[in-house]
Design an enzyme around this catalytic site. Structure first.
Site, PDB file in Angstrom:
ATOM      1  CE  LYS A   1      -3.775   2.090   2.698  1.00 45.83           C
ATOM      2  NZ  LYS A   1      -4.642   1.917   3.880  1.00 45.83           N
TER       3      LYS A   1
ATOM      4  CB  SER B   1      -7.440   4.056   2.326  1.00 49.69           C
ATOM      5  OG  SER B   1      -6.759   3.462   3.423  1.00 49.69           O
TER       6      SER B   1
ATOM      7  CB  SER C   1      -8.228   1.122   5.312  1.00 53.23           C
ATOM      8  OG  SER C   1      -8.852   2.371   5.369  1.00 53.23           O
TER       9      SER C   1
END
Length: 519
Positions: free
Chosen positions: A120, A195, A219
């Site tokens: 990420k 996210s 997330s």
């Protein structure tokens, strides 16, 4: 407990307002449809778990140098570093040759040898961008590795690059004006979540074998749910959050969790063992779990919150199927329970995210962070710019900055009481041997931008962050629309091994990840 008349009226008014805004959005938006389909996976190496692939590499049954090239065509919103990955892959044969202790010693020293890893973009990965989707941070490159990334690399994993996020990791759709919008591989018109949506989309597409995400409101779990893969939100504070952007402030350290994301349940535990580093011993991950000796509970919905959508009937049904499967397979009784305070889940999450730390320092404001490294963002002006196509920020980010301005200065005492009551009741129920089933989200993956009109549905995941409990996200097949379904498995603090063990069982029962290109 049924909603009061006032609560029913509030719910009706809120949904009517959101419905009207959504209708206006549909009237003004373009009608173009993206009907492209992800190609099916043709090379069987891409369908292996990390455990299986590492074993084949140690036995020289897989040609590692070929892997990154195989993965290239499956990438979505991915900033990659193939030259470095190929160079690292070329060293694997040398490592195998130099190991004199045999395969078992190599497996113990480098359990993820040669396994492709995605990261990420909020995590520091040396030499890669670390912008978290902000145009103002274009050109910011990480000079070190975040601790969990460094630990995975030390275990032999090969990072391929970094994946897309929402702006500052604070929205349920991975969209920004730096990298663009990330799509769901099961339907390109749907969101992959946020996210960690870039991770969810890429892993579900077999563009990497394992990945890492962070979770302060869902997330990890929402992207895993929307993309039909496995993920684990650890007990808070176990995996280091150093060298992430945005940095933690206020009491965020108590709610933020970092954890593994992958297509196969068997990869979760070894990844967590590595990522937890010096804290791994606190989880007793090597201790065998006897599922028949656990207590199981199910909560079908939040009790009818004013702020969230009703849970889709397909998701209610598949959760009932899990209950029936567990009762049939394990000979246990799954007890249905309800917690009145869950209907205040969003208000609890929102209030606790705004609390100051022990020294009285408040969390850094979202609007201030949006402007880094320059001046804070003025959300009203950004809204004006957005309306004429001149803002560097998405509508979601601008909206969050505006809502932030309207937050009360002091935490409502009633919300603090609701949270403390909920924490006490859930922890007493779960103890050290309980697992709770709870929906991840009220609906399967929505279409792009639709979360703007259901902004608080993440409360189903966010409330678990505030409680600090470990959660494993498990896929449970596809809906009528061909979209992934799933459920959260929640346990008591430091009991991460319980939902991880149950995830393995449910994978066998429900089939786990499905190739999105095979539909």
């Amino acid at each position: 407990m049924a909603l009061s008349l006032l609560e029913r009226v509030q719910a009706w008014l809120f949904r009517a307002l959101m419905g009207a805004l959504f209708g206006l959005f549909q009237a003004l938006s373009s009608r173009t449809c993206d009907r492209r389909k992800l190609p099916p996976i043709e090379n069987p190496l891409l369908t292996l778990s990390a455990v299986q692939l590492a074993r084949k590499i140690r036995r020289r049954e897989a040609i590692l140098n070929f892997h990154p090239k195989l993965l290239l065509y499956r990438m979505h919103s991915y900033y990659y570093k193939f030259a470095a990955a190929l160079q690292e892959a070329s060293q694997v044969d040398k490592l195998i040759e130099e190991e004199t202790g045999g395969e078992e010693v190599l497996a113990d020293r480098l359990p993820l040898l040669g396994v492709p890893l995605s990261v990420k973009e909020s995590f520091a990965l040396q030499g890669m961008p670390q912008t978290t989707g902000l145009v103002s941070r274009r050109g910011v490159v990480a000079v070190v590795d975040a601790p969990p990334v460094a630990l995975l690399k030390r275990a032999g994993a090969i990072p391929l690059g970094v994946t897309n996020t929402s702006e500052l990791c604070m929205w349920s759709e991975s969209h920004n004006h730096l990298y663009g919008i990330t799509r769901n591989p099961y339907d390109l018109e749907r969101v992959p979540g946020g996210s960690s949506g870039g991770e969810g989309s890429l892993l579900a597409s077999a563009g990497a074998v394992i990945g890492v995400g962070s979770d302060i409101g869902g997330s990890i779990r929402m992207p895993c749910f929307f993309n039909g893969i496995f993920g684990h939100k650890t007990t808070s504070g176990l995996v280091s959050s150093d060298n992430q952007h945005p940095p933690v402030s206020g009491r965020f350290e108590e709610y933020l969790s970092l954890g593994p994301m992958c297509r196969y349940a068997e990869d979760l535990l070894p990844m967590l063992q590595i990522m937890a580093g010096p804290n791994a011993h606190r989880l007793s991950l090597s201790e065998k779990v006897d599922l028949k000796k656990l207590r199981f509970f199910t909560v079908p919905h939040d009790g009818g919150s004013v702020m969230t959508s009703p849970v889709d009937s397909q998701l209610l049904q598949v959760q009932r199927q899990v209950v029936e499967q567990l009762e049939a397979d394990l000979g246990v009784k799954v007890e249905e329970v309800m917690f009145h305070e869950l209907r205040y889940a969003f208000q609890i999450w929102d209030t606790y995210m705004g609390l100051p730390d022990d020294e009285g320092a408040p969390p850094q404001r979202f609007g201030d962070l949006l402007g880094t490294p320059g001046h804070p963002v003025w959300p009203v002006w950004e809204l004006v710019k957005w309306m004429v196509g001149k803002s560097d920020h998405t509508m979601a980010a601008i909206g969050l900055a505006m809502i932030e301005k309207a937050q009360p200065a002091a935490a409502p005492a009633s919300i603090l009481r609701h949270k403390e009551k909920l924490q006490r009741e859930v922890e007493e129920l779960l103890g050290a041997d309980g697992v709770l089933l709870y929906p991840t989200h009220p609906n399967v993956a929505p279409k792009h931008h639709h979360p703007l009109f259901r902004p608080f549905d993440f409360a189903y995941t966010g409330i678990i962050n505030i409680l600090g409990l470990p959660v494993t996200q498990v896929p449970l097949g596809l809906s009528r629309e061909g979209l992934p379904m799933g459920v959260q498995l929640i346990a008591g603090k430091l009991q991460d091994r319980l939902p991880l063990a149950l995830a393995l069982h449910l994978e066998r029962s429900f089939g786990g990840w499905r190739d999105p290109g095979a539909k």
